[in-house]
Design a protein around this motif. Structure first.
Motif: not given
Ligand code: AMP
Ligand code: GLY
Length: 434
Positions: A135-140, A145-151, A184-187
């Motif tokens: 729902a949030f992805i749709y709204e923004l 998109i970021k996994p929380s940990g180190l990659t 999930v954050e704004e681009n």
């Protein structure tokens, strides 16, 4: 004085080289997973060991009577190496685990920024559950998109780049839920740059701003990498930034250091790396790292005029305000030579031969030495840095050096060229509506 550097990449070669220039004439010790010939040559002795093996590293440091240590990469910081070294009575110019969380837990970092009203935080939410996330992805509508940990810089995917549309973003975000929480954050739209500072818990000494190039191929095409090269302008301000942009970014980092202490009760000591996007609304934080950037360390450390060992001691002891930290007002261009096929299908175990590189500075990265010869591993191999009065001259020095390396190598000829820099300037003019 006996000092230790942990890590075996180009960044750590630059750190060791800056230590070696010290008028204090320190004895340098190193821990690295593979024998980096550049670091090996600068140090008294080294341990070949996993950089996250905290017990072995502390044991090595104690056996060499190390007084002061600096940790290059993020993984040992997340493993608590700075804490363990300090517990063993060794001064450390790198952050402890609780504050290094700023880098290795992206969900924690975003919530920390929000809770402390740090400017430059993008619109975001952290999710552990699919429906609310969708729902949030749709709204923004347009997201990163970021996994929380180190990659290792490979887990972040952005719409318009790696993700074609909202459905692809939802699918990728869902696939990450098994590994932990997802941010999930704004681009953010703009130009990226790096601002690094030496931090002693309270005071910050800023370095010149640098721009890295993440994409593997010329004209910013291809997959993301650890960074293919970087440049800075004479003085501290990149050509597409204003003095105000840099001031606002500095303030964000000052506020972050203060808030870290308030929130964790622990002082942030060490190099702090701010990765910013300059947008139409000013600087936004893409992420913080708890260490030098690689390649960005190779731009700024050769310009450091103040004795680096004094800077390290001041960070560890909280006395940075007593030191005048200065950088020479020169431009640098750093370019990496990487194995052909990097990052997706790199060749490995190929010899690299360094020819006449003129006045360029060479830093070895992910290579190993065998029988006096140097071989690739599959990651970024060798970096060359030109230092000059203008970006154009520095670029020529670096490019000429690259052309005198032989091996199965690839590099970006466009980094630091007038054409690419003009594109950055024009992009920001368009964004600022000028
Ligand atoms: P990171 O691993 O956080 O450095 O992210 C890798 C790359 O993803 C960055 O260098 C940016 O180019 C891009 N990126 C990360 N977050 C955002 C965002 N919120 N908006 C746009 N691009 C982003
Ligand atoms: N140059 C990007 C990094 O060190 O994370």
């Amino acid at each position: 004085m006996n000092i230790l550097v942990v890590g075996g990449g180009g960044r750590e070669h630059a750190i060791a080289a800056a230590m070696a220039r010290s008028r204090k004439d320190p004895s340098i010790y190193a821990v690295m997973s593979k024998k980096n010939p550049g670091i090996a040559e600068l140090c008294e002795d080294f341990l070949l060991e996993k950089e996250t093996d905290v017990d072995k590293i502390v044991g090595f440091a104690l056996s060499k009577n190390v007084e002061l240590a600096v940790v290059g990469p993020e993984a040992p910081l997340a493993a608590g190496l700075a804490d363990a070294l300090e517990d063993a009575g060794i001064s450390v110019a790198s952050p402890k685990k609780k504050v290094a969380q700023l880098e290795f837990d992206k969900a924690w970092a975003r919530n920390f920024m929000k809770n402390n009203n740090i400017a430059g935080c993008p619109v975001f939410e952290v999710f552990t559950e699919k429906d609310a996330m969708d729902a949030f992805i749709y709204e923004l509508g347009n997201v990163a998109i970021k996994p929380s940990g180190l990659t290792g810089g490979k887990g972040v995917k952005v719409m318009g780049d790696q993700l074609p549309d909202v459905d692809a973003a939802k699918e990728y975000a869902s696939s990450l839920l098994g590994q932990g929480s997802v941010v999930v954050e704004e681009n953010l739209v703009g130009e990226e740059f790096t601002l690094q500072a030496f931090v002693d818990g309270r005071n910050l000494a800023f370095m010149p701003t640098v721009q890295d190039h993440k994409r593997a191929f010329e004209n910013d095409l291809g997959p993301n990498t650890g960074g293919m090269g970087s440049y800075n302008a004479p003085g501290e301000i990149l050509p597409f930034l204003t003095a105000g942009d840099v001031e606002s970014s500095k303030q964000i980092m000052i506020d972050t250091v203060k808030a870290l202490y308030k929130e964790t009760g622990q002082k942030y000591r060490g190099t702090l790396y701010g990765q910013f996007m300059i947008t139409k609304d000013g600087p936004k934080v893409i992420e913080f790292n708890a260490r030098f950037g690689d390649p960005e360390a190779m731009n700024v450390l050769p310009l450091l005029e103040t004795d680096y060992v004094d800077v390290l001691s001041a960070m560890a002891s909280g006395t940075l305000d007593k030191l005048d930290v200065k950088f020479s007002k020169k431009a640098t261009v750093c370019k990496y030579a990487v194995p052909a096929g990097y990052p997706d299908n790199p060749t490995k175990d190929r010899e690299v031969v360094v020819g006449d590189i003129g006045s360029a500075i060479l830093f070895y990265s992910s290579v190993y030495e065998k029988g006096g010869r140097v071989f690739t591993t599959g990651s970024r191999a060798v970096a060359v840095v030109g230092v000059a009065d203008s970006i154009a001259e520095a670029e020529k020095i670096a490019q000429n050096a690259l052309e005198n390396l032989s091996g199965d190598l690839h590099y970006r000829s466009d980094i630091g060229t007038a054409g690419l820099i003009q594109r950055r300037i024009d992009h920001m003019k368009q964004i600022r509506g000028q």
